[in-house]
Scaffold this motif. Structure first.
Motif, PDB file in Angstrom:
ATOM      1  N   THR A 168     -43.246  21.657   8.382  1.00  0.00           N
ATOM      2  CA  THR A 168     -43.949  21.576   6.326  1.00  0.00           C
ATOM      3  C   THR A 168     -44.674  23.294   7.429  1.00  0.00           C
ATOM      4  O   THR A 168     -45.255  22.842   8.509  1.00  0.00           O
ATOM      5  N   GLN A 169     -45.098  23.912   5.759  1.00  0.00           N
ATOM      6  CA  GLN A 169     -45.385  25.484   6.779  1.00  0.00           C
ATOM      7  C   GLN A 169     -46.410  25.915   5.367  1.00  0.00           C
ATOM      8  O   GLN A 169     -46.340  25.449   4.149  1.00  0.00           O
ATOM      9  N   SER A 170     -47.520  27.118   5.903  1.00  0.00           N
ATOM     10  CA  SER A 170     -47.873  27.593   4.657  1.00  0.00           C
ATOM     11  C   SER A 170     -47.267  28.412   4.263  1.00  0.00           C
ATOM     12  O   SER A 170     -46.099  28.497   3.825  1.00  0.00           O
ATOM     13  N   PRO A 171     -47.635  28.147   2.567  1.00  0.00           N
ATOM     14  CA  PRO A 171     -46.853  29.084   0.991  1.00  0.00           C
ATOM     15  C   PRO A 171     -46.716  30.359   1.556  1.00  0.00           C
ATOM     16  O   PRO A 171     -47.779  31.043   2.686  1.00  0.00           O
ATOM     17  N   PRO A 172     -45.731  31.403   1.924  1.00  0.00           N
ATOM     18  CA  PRO A 172     -45.577  32.497   1.947  1.00  0.00           C
ATOM     19  C   PRO A 172     -46.762  33.574   1.261  1.00  0.00           C
ATOM     20  O   PRO A 172     -47.152  33.388   0.656  1.00  0.00           O
ATOM     21  N   GLY A 173     -47.429  34.344   1.960  1.00  0.00           N
ATOM     22  CA  GLY A 173     -48.430  35.320   1.583  1.00  0.00           C
ATOM     23  C   GLY A 173     -48.170  36.308   1.107  1.00  0.00           C
ATOM     24  O   GLY A 173     -47.135  36.826   0.729  1.00  0.00           O
ATOM     25  N   PRO A 174     -48.782  37.349   0.234  1.00  0.00           N
ATOM     26  CA  PRO A 174     -49.224  37.877  -1.223  1.00  0.00           C
ATOM     27  C   PRO A 174     -48.267  39.855   0.141  1.00  0.00           C
ATOM     28  O   PRO A 174     -47.745  40.198  -0.800  1.00  0.00           O
ATOM     29  N   VAL A 175     -49.280  39.569   1.856  1.00  0.00           N
ATOM     30  CA  VAL A 175     -49.415  40.854   2.195  1.00  0.00           C
ATOM     31  C   VAL A 175     -48.816  39.946   3.718  1.00  0.00           C
ATOM     32  O   VAL A 175     -49.302  39.104   4.046  1.00  0.00           O
ATOM     33  N   ARG A 176     -48.408  40.973   4.358  1.00  0.00           N
ATOM     34  CA  ARG A 176     -48.354  40.813   5.956  1.00  0.00           C
ATOM     35  C   ARG A 176     -49.494  41.173   6.779  1.00  0.00           C
ATOM     36  O   ARG A 176     -49.345  43.008   6.494  1.00  0.00           O
ATOM     37  N   PRO A 177     -50.738  40.547   6.705  1.00  0.00           N
ATOM     38  CA  PRO A 177     -51.523  40.728   7.339  1.00  0.00           C
ATOM     39  C   PRO A 177     -51.203  42.040   8.712  1.00  0.00           C
ATOM     40  O   PRO A 177     -50.249  40.987   9.761  1.00  0.00           O
ATOM     41  N   PRO A 178     -52.403  42.183   9.782  1.00  0.00           N
ATOM     42  CA  PRO A 178     -52.518  42.852  10.814  1.00  0.00           C
ATOM     43  C   PRO A 178     -52.080  41.655  11.374  1.00  0.00           C
ATOM     44  O   PRO A 178     -53.622  41.273  11.815  1.00  0.00           O
ATOM     45  N   LEU A 179     -51.578  40.831  13.087  1.00  0.00           N
ATOM     46  CA  LEU A 179     -52.027  40.306  13.130  1.00  0.00           C
ATOM     47  C   LEU A 179     -52.361  40.306  14.606  1.00  0.00           C
ATOM     48  O   LEU A 179     -52.808  41.174  15.192  1.00  0.00           O
ATOM     49  N   LEU A 180     -53.604  38.890  14.855  1.00  0.00           N
ATOM     50  CA  LEU A 180     -54.316  39.587  15.848  1.00  0.00           C
ATOM     51  C   LEU A 180     -53.699  39.071  17.170  1.00  0.00           C
ATOM     52  O   LEU A 180     -52.272  39.037  17.150  1.00  0.00           O
ATOM     53  N   ARG A 181     -53.652  40.304  18.688  1.00  0.00           N
ATOM     54  CA  ARG A 181     -53.176  40.309  19.310  1.00  0.00           C
ATOM     55  C   ARG A 181     -53.566  40.381  20.779  1.00  0.00           C
ATOM     56  O   ARG A 181     -54.835  40.973  20.617  1.00  0.00           O
ATOM     57  N   LEU A 182     -52.677  40.140  21.902  1.00  0.00           N
ATOM     58  CA  LEU A 182     -53.277  40.139  22.903  1.00  0.00           C
ATOM     59  C   LEU A 182     -54.337  41.548  23.073  1.00  0.00           C
ATOM     60  O   LEU A 182     -54.960  41.311  23.736  1.00  0.00           O
TER      61      LEU A 182
ATOM     62  N   SER B 267     -56.514  30.444   8.685  1.00  0.00           N
ATOM     63  CA  SER B 267     -55.073  31.381   9.136  1.00  0.00           C
ATOM     64  C   SER B 267     -54.614  31.841   8.213  1.00  0.00           C
ATOM     65  O   SER B 267     -53.917  31.665   7.155  1.00  0.00           O
ATOM     66  N   CYS B 268     -53.556  33.127   8.422  1.00  0.00           N
ATOM     67  CA  CYS B 268     -52.731  33.614   7.814  1.00  0.00           C
ATOM     68  C   CYS B 268     -51.525  33.142   7.363  1.00  0.00           C
ATOM     69  O   CYS B 268     -51.048  33.163   6.240  1.00  0.00           O
ATOM     70  N   ALA B 269     -51.166  32.247   8.033  1.00  0.00           N
ATOM     71  CA  ALA B 269     -49.437  31.494   8.246  1.00  0.00           C
ATOM     72  C   ALA B 269     -50.011  30.597   9.356  1.00  0.00           C
ATOM     73  O   ALA B 269     -50.549  30.416  10.324  1.00  0.00           O
ATOM     74  N   TRP B 270     -49.865  29.373   9.153  1.00  0.00           N
ATOM     75  CA  TRP B 270     -49.308  28.105   9.602  1.00  0.00           C
ATOM     76  C   TRP B 270     -47.920  27.372   9.673  1.00  0.00           C
ATOM     77  O   TRP B 270     -47.604  27.351   8.698  1.00  0.00           O
ATOM     78  N   LEU B 271     -48.029  26.915  10.576  1.00  0.00           N
ATOM     79  CA  LEU B 271     -46.481  25.770  10.666  1.00  0.00           C
ATOM     80  C   LEU B 271     -46.872  24.230  11.621  1.00  0.00           C
ATOM     81  O   LEU B 271     -47.713  24.385  12.622  1.00  0.00           O
ATOM     82  N   VAL B 272     -46.172  23.048  10.849  1.00  0.00           N
ATOM     83  CA  VAL B 272     -47.201  22.100  11.476  1.00  0.00           C
ATOM     84  C   VAL B 272     -45.437  21.716  12.035  1.00  0.00           C
ATOM     85  O   VAL B 272     -44.047  21.530  11.160  1.00  0.00           O
ATOM     86  N   GLY B 273     -45.411  21.459  13.644  1.00  0.00           N
ATOM     87  CA  GLY B 273     -44.002  20.975  13.664  1.00  0.00           C
ATOM     88  C   GLY B 273     -43.719  19.698  15.255  1.00  0.00           C
ATOM     89  O   GLY B 273     -45.180  19.558  15.174  1.00  0.00           O
ATOM     90  N   ARG B 274     -42.603  18.718  14.504  1.00  0.00           N
ATOM     91  CA  ARG B 274     -42.435  17.838  15.639  1.00  0.00           C
ATOM     92  C   ARG B 274     -42.427  17.830  16.332  1.00  0.00           C
ATOM     93  O   ARG B 274     -41.682  19.222  16.537  1.00  0.00           O
TER      94      ARG B 274
END
Length: 161
Positions: free
Chosen positions: A135-149, A109-116
């Motif tokens: 916890t969360q993923s480290p920031p990526g070098p670019v903001r990719p186009p996200l999958l949308r509805l 995945s391009c970004a993730w977070l784990v939440g309680r």
């Protein structure tokens, strides 16, 4: 048409893969109802259909992982949105590692977070899980186009919505 269709038909919100683990069981599904809902303290809310296998696991989980998917990850969307964990092992088909509370973190995945899980809210056929990020993923070098509805409109759900 429902009372919301005229409004929601113009929305093209991001889609997320949400994963959970509890009682030796793992699950994950594709969701579109999710958002940051507080800045101080930071909170994220994700809504899961009560028809989903993931809901049955998530309601017993201490933590959930939320994954932003890139627009080119249609196959992952199909796996988590078009298939049910009642029939297949989704995690045997993707690279993942256990996150806090055992929540599966999807490595592609391009970004993730784990939440309680801090609380739940009934919302009709979906239940909202209020997450406190741990916890969360480290920031990526670019903001990719996200999958949308609009990218998954032709997807047949693994469970009725």
């Amino acid at each position: 048409m429902t009372g919301l269709d005229a409004f929601t038909d113009v929305l093209d919100y991001p889609m997320y893969a949400v994963t959970a683990a509890a009682g030796g069981e793992q699950a994950g599904c594709l969701v579109g109802f999710a958002s940051q809902c507080s800045i101080h303290p930071p909170r994220f809310m994700v809504w899961i259909s009560t028809a989903n296998h993931t809901y049955r696991v998530a309601r017993r989980a201490s933590h959930l992982a939320v994954h932003a998917l890139r627009r080119d990850q249609g196959r992952m969307a199909e796996l988590f949105g078009g298939r049910t964990g009642d029939d297949i092992d989704k995690f045997g088909r993707v690279a993942w590692s256990p996150g806090q509370g055992g929540a599966p973190v999807l490595l592609d995945s391009c970004a993730w977070l784990v939440g309680r899980v801090e609380g739940r809210a009934e919302g009709g056929d979906h239940v909202g899980f209020l997450l406190a990020p741990v916890t969360q993923s480290p920031p990526g070098p670019v903001r990719p186009p996200l999958l949308r509805l609009s990218d998954v409109m032709g997807l047949s759900p693994g469970h009725p919505a």
